[in-house]
Design an enzyme around this catalytic site. Sequence first.
Site, PDB file in Angstrom:
ATOM      1  CE1 TYR A 196      -8.832   2.242  -9.152  1.00 18.36           C
ATOM      2  CE2 TYR A 196      -6.915   2.339 -10.568  1.00 18.36           C
ATOM      3  CZ  TYR A 196      -7.804   1.610  -9.820  1.00 18.36           C
ATOM      4  OH  TYR A 196      -7.664   0.253  -9.724  1.00 18.36           O
TER       5      TYR A 196
ATOM      6  CB  CYS B  79     -16.154   3.276 -29.166  1.00 20.64           C
ATOM      7  SG  CYS B  79     -15.303   2.852 -30.676  1.00 20.64           S
ATOM      8  CD  GLU B  80     -16.287   2.570 -22.612  1.00 19.89           C
ATOM      9  OE1 GLU B  80     -16.593   3.255 -21.622  1.00 19.89           O
ATOM     10  OE2 GLU B  80     -16.271   1.344 -22.620  1.00 19.89           O
TER      11      GLU B  80
ATOM     12  NE  ARG C 185      -2.964   3.173 -11.076  1.00 17.31           N
ATOM     13  CZ  ARG C 185      -2.812   4.366 -10.563  1.00 17.31           C
ATOM     14  NH1 ARG C 185      -2.227   5.315 -11.262  1.00 17.31           N
ATOM     15  NH2 ARG C 185      -3.217   4.634  -9.349  1.00 17.31           N
TER      16      ARG C 185
ATOM     17  CE1 TYR D  37      -2.008  -3.322  -8.462  1.00 16.49           C
ATOM     18  CE2 TYR D  37      -0.749  -1.400  -7.787  1.00 16.49           C
ATOM     19  CZ  TYR D  37      -1.262  -2.652  -7.519  1.00 16.49           C
ATOM     20  OH  TYR D  37      -1.017  -3.229  -6.294  1.00 16.49           O
TER      21      TYR D  37
ATOM     22  N   GLY E  37       3.891  -3.628  -3.699  1.00 16.73           N
ATOM     23  CA  GLY E  37       3.763  -3.762  -5.148  1.00 16.73           C
ATOM     24  C   GLY E  37       4.193  -2.476  -5.824  1.00 16.73           C
TER      25      GLY E  37
ATOM     26  N   GLY F  27       0.763  -1.245   0.000  1.00 18.71           N
ATOM     27  CA  GLY F  27       0.000   0.000   0.000  1.00 18.71           C
ATOM     28  C   GLY F  27       0.788   1.286   0.000  1.00 18.71           C
TER      29      GLY F  27
ATOM     30  CD  GLU G 101       0.371  -9.101   1.722  1.00 19.55           C
ATOM     31  OE1 GLU G 101      -0.488  -8.306   1.303  1.00 19.55           O
ATOM     32  OE2 GLU G 101       0.077 -10.135   2.330  1.00 19.55           O
TER      33      GLU G 101
END
Length: 401
Positions: free
Chosen positions: A301, A327-328, A297, A356, A260, A224, A258
């Site tokens: 977000y 197409c968005e 991302r 990510y 990342g 995190g 952990e």
Amino acid sequence: MDFASLARAYGTPLYVYDFDRLRENFLNFRQAFSGRKSLICYALKANSNLSILKFLASLGAGADCVSIGEVRRALLAGIERYKIIFSGVGKRDDEIEEALREGVLFINLESFQEMQRVEKIAQDLKLIARVSVRVNPNIDAKTHPYISTGLHENKFGVEIEQAKEMYLYIKNSPFLEAVGIHFHIGSQICDLDPILQASQKIAQLYRSLLALGLEIKFFDVGGGIGISYQEEQIISLYDYAQGILASLGENEPTIICEAGRRIVGDCGVFLTQVIGEKKNGDKRFVIVDGAMNDLMRPSLYGAIHQPTLLKDQQGEQSRCDIVGPICESGDYLAKDILLPSTQAGDIIAFANAGAYGMSMSSQYNSRLRAAEVAISQGEVFLVKSREKFEDLIQKEVECLK
Ligand code: LLP
């Protein structure tokens, strides 16, 4: 490194990783906990490219895996089974069985029910499953709500009282052995306080479990720790480690971290090529060949991956959105940023895309996933080739002949 030449040599969209930085980032984590028993279990979900895993394995990394696919990747990359932990909120029986057969270090349990499933599977396999309970400390990590995991309103972990009940159950089970305790309150955290509050809360529980005679050897503090996307003040790894150690006092479990993003995030850039420009009224769009399927991302977000136009001659700047071909309207890589005028073929690099990025990519709109290259000590290696059209349709079967 000349990213524009790399983009021309390998094509775009392209992910480029700096392995020298990767080594440094990993060793910084290890250094922070040096002098104490610790294991850095790299969170594969951030980026599970096998070359990255092999590189980290060679430095002594363990692995935090959330699917049997990730466990298989970790093993394939040469990460020792006794350094692999299997986490995740919804593990299937077949995944649990395989992880137990492989002899991973421990399984992080997410519920009472899951504990009983693991027990049953261990009994069938005639072995003892090493487990740890993920405790939800109900602490706000103060990060994006989609990646906040330490509140009771989030689906992760169990409450402290329930955790106690689970540990007592495990203590009496001939097929389960409690070896760890775990928490993880969210991702991209830039404020150390919530992590340390969680650590203190869980350390208290850990001590009460020791008092009950449970021999818990691993204190798993999750991941995190954030990186600087927009000049955020980031957490010092030294302060982080010292804070965690302080919460443990005299006790000396092995600390598992952990991490990342903080290991791989700032090692990567994402390169795209300008296809063209257009204007709708006053609104300027720069259209590139990378899209939300490659780097999700920003769309998901509202994340910022600072773009840089890689060009010597830069004229006057004006505001624009950098958008992909999907197409968005949500398909954008950068919004409302200043950029000089671009020509087709110009390369735009997006920073901090190592975590990510590729691992969350998809083939939406039948787009081929990007290639990936690594740079190590000045040498360039292709670590994933670009997908081909055949890869897209390989698994599809015709039902009408
Ligand atoms: N451990 C557990 C149990 C996790 O759920 C995660 C991340 C990690 C470790 C690693 O966290 P890190 O050190 O990378 O922050 N897709 C989002 C991030 C999702 C993180 C999910 N869990 C993003 O792009 O920001």
